[in-house]
Design an enzyme around this catalytic site. Sequence first.
Site, PDB file in Angstrom:
ATOM      1  N   ASP A   1      -1.544  -6.356 -40.543  1.00 46.33           N
ATOM      2  CA  ASP A   1      -0.259  -6.270 -39.271  1.00 46.33           C
ATOM      3  C   ASP A   1      -1.898  -6.461 -37.891  1.00 46.33           C
ATOM      4  OD1 ASP A   1       0.787  -4.747 -40.976  1.00 46.33           O
ATOM      5  OD2 ASP A   1       0.836  -2.837 -40.295  1.00 46.33           O
TER       6      ASP A   1
ATOM      7  N   ASN B   1       5.327  -7.376 -42.810  1.00 41.76           N
ATOM      8  CA  ASN B   1       5.467  -5.683 -42.989  1.00 41.76           C
ATOM      9  C   ASN B   1       5.658  -4.859 -41.952  1.00 41.76           C
ATOM     10  OD1 ASN B   1       7.342  -3.798 -44.276  1.00 41.76           O
ATOM     11  ND2 ASN B   1       6.279  -3.432 -45.960  1.00 41.76           N
TER      12      ASN B   1
ATOM     13  N   ASP C   1       1.882   9.504 -41.715  1.00 39.80           N
ATOM     14  CA  ASP C   1       1.274   8.682 -42.307  1.00 39.80           C
ATOM     15  C   ASP C   1       0.185   9.490 -43.366  1.00 39.80           C
ATOM     16  OD1 ASP C   1       3.243   6.344 -41.250  1.00 39.80           O
ATOM     17  OD2 ASP C   1       1.154   5.668 -40.284  1.00 39.80           O
TER      18      ASP C   1
ATOM     19  N   GLU D   1       6.698   2.097 -46.108  1.00 40.36           N
ATOM     20  CA  GLU D   1       6.510  -0.195 -46.322  1.00 40.36           C
ATOM     21  C   GLU D   1       7.055   0.192 -47.781  1.00 40.36           C
ATOM     22  OE1 GLU D   1       4.952   1.449 -44.476  1.00 40.36           O
ATOM     23  OE2 GLU D   1       3.126   0.003 -43.977  1.00 40.36           O
TER      24      GLU D   1
ATOM     25  N   HIS E   1      -0.130   0.286 -48.586  1.00 39.12           N
ATOM     26  CA  HIS E   1      -1.151   0.518 -48.734  1.00 39.12           C
ATOM     27  C   HIS E   1      -1.197   1.931 -48.468  1.00 39.12           C
ATOM     28  CE1 HIS E   1      -0.461   1.142 -44.480  1.00 39.12           C
ATOM     29  NE2 HIS E   1       0.228   1.280 -44.019  1.00 39.12           N
ATOM     30  N   ARG E   2      -0.719   2.707 -48.003  1.00 42.13           N
ATOM     31  CA  ARG E   2      -1.275   4.007 -48.271  1.00 42.13           C
ATOM     32  C   ARG E   2      -1.174   4.215 -49.512  1.00 42.13           C
ATOM     33  NH1 ARG E   2      -2.767   4.742 -43.477  1.00 42.13           N
ATOM     34  NH2 ARG E   2      -1.189   3.875 -41.428  1.00 42.13           N
TER      35      ARG E   2
ATOM     36  N   LYS F   1      -3.510  -4.362 -45.717  1.00 40.40           N
ATOM     37  CA  LYS F   1      -2.030  -3.769 -44.452  1.00 40.40           C
ATOM     38  C   LYS F   1      -2.855  -4.069 -43.108  1.00 40.40           C
ATOM     39  CE  LYS F   1       2.692  -2.747 -42.992  1.00 40.40           C
ATOM     40  NZ  LYS F   1       2.729  -1.825 -42.548  1.00 40.40           N
TER      41      LYS F   1
HETATM   42  O1  LIG Z   1       4.446   3.842 -33.435  1.00 44.29           O
HETATM   43  C1  LIG Z   1       2.926   3.752 -34.559  1.00 44.29           C
HETATM   44  O2  LIG Z   1       2.462   2.759 -34.252  1.00 44.29           O
HETATM   45  C2  LIG Z   1       3.384   4.409 -35.570  1.00 44.29           C
HETATM   46  C3  LIG Z   1       4.502   5.351 -35.776  1.00 44.29           C
HETATM   47  C4  LIG Z   1       4.954   5.509 -37.005  1.00 44.29           C
HETATM   48  O3  LIG Z   1       6.101   4.876 -37.412  1.00 44.29           O
HETATM   49  P1  LIG Z   1       7.604   6.219 -37.058  1.00 44.29           P
HETATM   50  O4  LIG Z   1       7.744   6.916 -36.386  1.00 44.29           O
HETATM   51  O5  LIG Z   1       8.619   4.845 -37.576  1.00 44.29           O
HETATM   52  O6  LIG Z   1       7.681   7.319 -37.950  1.00 44.29           O
HETATM   53  C5  LIG Z   1       3.808   5.771 -37.769  1.00 44.29           C
HETATM   54  O7  LIG Z   1       4.205   5.656 -39.333  1.00 44.29           O
HETATM   55  C6  LIG Z   1       3.000   4.187 -38.414  1.00 44.29           C
HETATM   56  O8  LIG Z   1       2.947   3.892 -39.154  1.00 44.29           O
HETATM   57  C7  LIG Z   1       3.073   3.547 -36.507  1.00 44.29           C
HETATM   58  C1  LIG Z   2       4.578   3.017 -41.817  1.00 53.99           C
HETATM   59  C2  LIG Z   2       3.485   2.102 -41.682  1.00 53.99           C
HETATM   60  O1  LIG Z   2       3.901   1.526 -40.942  1.00 53.99           O
HETATM   61  P1  LIG Z   2       4.178   0.280 -39.979  1.00 53.99           P
HETATM   62  O2  LIG Z   2       2.987   0.201 -38.585  1.00 53.99           O
HETATM   63  O3  LIG Z   2       4.490  -1.059 -40.417  1.00 53.99           O
HETATM   64  O4  LIG Z   2       5.394   1.522 -39.666  1.00 53.99           O
HETATM   65  C3  LIG Z   2       2.156   2.939 -41.605  1.00 53.99           C
HETATM   66  O5  LIG Z   2       0.714   2.120 -41.475  1.00 53.99           O
HETATM   67  O6  LIG Z   2       1.682   4.064 -42.704  1.00 53.99           O
END
Ligand SMILES: O=C(O)C1=C[C@@H](OP(=O)(O)O)[C@@H](O)[C@H](O)C1
Ligand SMILES: C=C(OP(=O)(O)O)C(=O)O
Length: 439
Positions: free
Chosen positions: A53, A97, A320, A348, A392-393, A423
């Site tokens: 990422d 992703n 998460d 994901e 990944h999770r 990721k």
């Molecule tokens: O802003 C961020 O860094 C994130 C927000 C969350 O997503 P959502 O807002 O779509 O739930 C989380 O699931 C993602 O892994 C990271």
């Molecule tokens: C939802 C996730 O990732 P993203 O930042 O791609 O939304 C995650 O890392 O669980």
Amino acid sequence: MKKYPHYLDLQPARRVQGAVRLPGSKSISNRTLLLAALAQGDTDIRELLASDDTHVMLMALQKLGVRWEQKGASQDYLVHGAGGTLPVHSADLFMGNAGTAIRPLTAALAVMGGDYTLHGVARMHERPIGDLVDALNGIGCRIDYTGEPGFPPLHIQRGHIADRRLKVRGNVSSQYLTALLMAAPLMAKEQAVTIEVIGELISKPYIEITLNLMQRFGVEVVRDGWSAFTVPAGSRYASPGAIHVEGDASSASYFLAAGAIAGGPVRVEGVGRDSIQGDVRFVDALRQMGADISLGDNWIEARSTGALKAIDADFNHIPDAAMTVAVAALYADGTSTLRNIGSWRVKETDRIAAMATELRKLGAAVEEGADYLRVTPPERLQPAAIDTYDDHRMAMCFSLASLDGAIRAGTTVRINDPKCVAKTFPDYFDAFAGIIGRS
Ligand SMILES: O=C(O)C1=C[C@@H](OP(=O)(O)O)[C@@H](O)[C@H](O)C1
Ligand SMILES: C=C(OP(=O)(O)O)C(=O)O
């Protein structure tokens, strides 16, 4: 590039103990990279996360003309801020992703205008982005879908921004609001920018991370609770000089859960009671399940106190880390319910469906709803080959099913396609092996 086998067999582990130095936070790393790129001045970023990422964000910034250097083999980077713009005005950008890359970059590039295409892996093209595009096109940006309406790939051109009051929906992802907040100073030279949230906002703690980092880069957002956010006229990003990336609190959850399930103590280092990441509140869930938790400034430790207790709670604030709770529930003394996790369906993979399918392979009884999951553990876990859905999770949290909890013996668990951990945590399985007791 790290080499991974097609699958990994995890032998039952009787006891876990030890300390793990966490990799940097994904959420902080990708926000900091973009803010440093947009800021006036150079930013020294310490302990950036090394992962897929962050790689896509670094590569995108490079293509956009932002200069950065990695310091030797370390995870310290020097980013030369481009001072309120991104120098290259035409680019084709691969976003993998990474939600934390495509959403903020879409907003920044749409506000600046140019000729950009943004695309990713197949799953990225199934992850919604329509609410963000609507908010931006609503003020005069020009973003088109080149595939399915509402989803990447996107084609961004130069629009004409006629209005500085944006409206965004926040019930599918908080990342749309984060993206607009980070891009707002780019259009606030003469006029304040206000972002209004329409309806419910999910995953709220991630907005706190955004506001905190914007403040460190010199932009103070004026907020009206969770319903409106104003970036004052004349706001612009300035480098704070150096910024240190905290350890990833979501990555911490696997090790802390391991300590809570199978003895411990397990200590994670790099994140602690002063963290700006909402996922540190995962420890509240572990405590509720009966684990013994201690926190320091820069560490958290978990140990078990006997069988885990079942939990019934709302996990909207920690989507998460909540996946880790779902697997820890295999070791609980009854049925656990995870509520308000509808966003799992657009991450994901469809994480509610995937989690239900894989927990059942281990013998659990699982009830799946539109936005909840109910998990009843079996008497004894069954050996299973866990599919990971390029998530990944899924790979990381199911490693916990190999542990020997107080009331349910661990079992042999095969993790298919373990490379998906890259990721956010390429060395996850080495770190997990490091806390497995040898007795
Ligand atoms: O802003 C961020 O860094 C994130 C927000 C969350 O997503 P959502 O807002 O779509 O739930 C989380 O699931 C993602 O892994 C990271
Ligand atoms: C939802 C996730 O990732 P993203 O930042 O791609 O939304 C995650 O890392 O669980």
